[in-house]
Write a protein that holds these residues in place. Structure first.
Motif, PDB file in Angstrom:
ATOM      1  N   ARG A  12       0.784  -1.233   0.000  1.00 33.70           N
ATOM      2  CA  ARG A  12       0.000   0.000   0.000  1.00 33.70           C
ATOM      3  C   ARG A  12       0.816   1.283   0.000  1.00 33.70           C
ATOM      4  O   ARG A  12       0.365   2.304  -0.487  1.00 33.70           O
ATOM      5  N   ASP A  33      -5.568   2.895  -0.962  1.00 34.72           N
ATOM      6  CA  ASP A  33      -6.664   2.351  -0.165  1.00 34.72           C
ATOM      7  C   ASP A  33      -7.055   0.956  -0.626  1.00 34.72           C
ATOM      8  O   ASP A  33      -7.086   0.024   0.145  1.00 34.72           O
ATOM      9  N   ASN A  39     -10.888  -2.591   0.695  1.00 39.42           N
ATOM     10  CA  ASN A  39     -11.051  -1.148   0.813  1.00 39.42           C
ATOM     11  C   ASN A  39     -10.955  -0.794   2.298  1.00 39.42           C
ATOM     12  O   ASN A  39     -11.874  -1.058   3.061  1.00 39.42           O
ATOM     13  N   ASP A  41     -10.643   2.305   3.703  1.00 40.83           N
ATOM     14  CA  ASP A  41     -11.232   3.573   4.107  1.00 40.83           C
ATOM     15  C   ASP A  41     -12.365   3.941   3.140  1.00 40.83           C
ATOM     16  O   ASP A  41     -12.128   4.160   1.961  1.00 40.83           O
ATOM     17  N   SER A  46      -7.010   7.356  -1.906  1.00 38.64           N
ATOM     18  CA  SER A  46      -5.579   7.340  -1.596  1.00 38.64           C
ATOM     19  C   SER A  46      -5.224   8.601  -0.817  1.00 38.64           C
ATOM     20  O   SER A  46      -5.965   9.580  -0.824  1.00 38.64           O
TER      21      SER A  46
END
Length: 146
Positions: A12, A33, A39, A41, A46
């Motif tokens: 990430r 993200d 996922n 958030d 991003s």
């Protein structure tokens, strides 16, 4: 959810502005993200973090199709310097004031829920049947935690 382990961090987190041509005093870090279908958030796609340790404002250009905005906390900050950090989508350029850490976010749009309801009308054979199609689209934005 959160970034849980080394593999998650490695998949990430990406650093830009590295190598022999880097701009001195500027660290550019992005956190993705959605990786592997997960996922983390629901509010952001991003996050870009710019650490400008230099005595001068810095401009950093990178190709992106996302629309970044200064994080809400910084955009509404009492600090007038950090509020001048900006992103120009037309050129893909982030502008960060001297001696400032700026956080930019790309918004993760809410999911669109759609449903179609069909209501047939009973009729005799050979007669006209009216069918009414109702289309309801509900767009919901999750409540932000800040």
């Amino acid at each position: 959810m959160c970034i849980r382990d080394r593999d998650d961090v490695m998949s990430r987190v990406t650093f830009f502005n590295t190598g022999p041509d880097q701009t001195p005093g500027l660290i550019v870090m992005f956190i993705a993200d959605r990786v592997g279908g997960v996922n983390l958030d629901p509010y952001h796609d991003s996050v870009g973090v710019f650490f400008n340790a230099s005595d001068e404002a810095q401009a950093y250009q990178m190709p992106t199709s996302s629309e970044y905005h200064l994080h809400e906390v910084q955009a509404n900050s009492a600090d007038p310097i950090v509020r001048t950090a900006t992103f120009d989508r037309s050129t893909g350029t982030f502008y960060v004031p001297a001696r400032t850490t700026a956080v930019f976010t790309a918004y993760d749009p809410p999911a669109i829920e759609a449903s179609i309801e069909v209501t047939p009308t009973t009729a005799l054979v050979g007669s006209t049947v009216d069918v009414q199609v109702l289309s309801l689209i509900h767009i919901s934005e999750p409540t932000r935690p800040y």
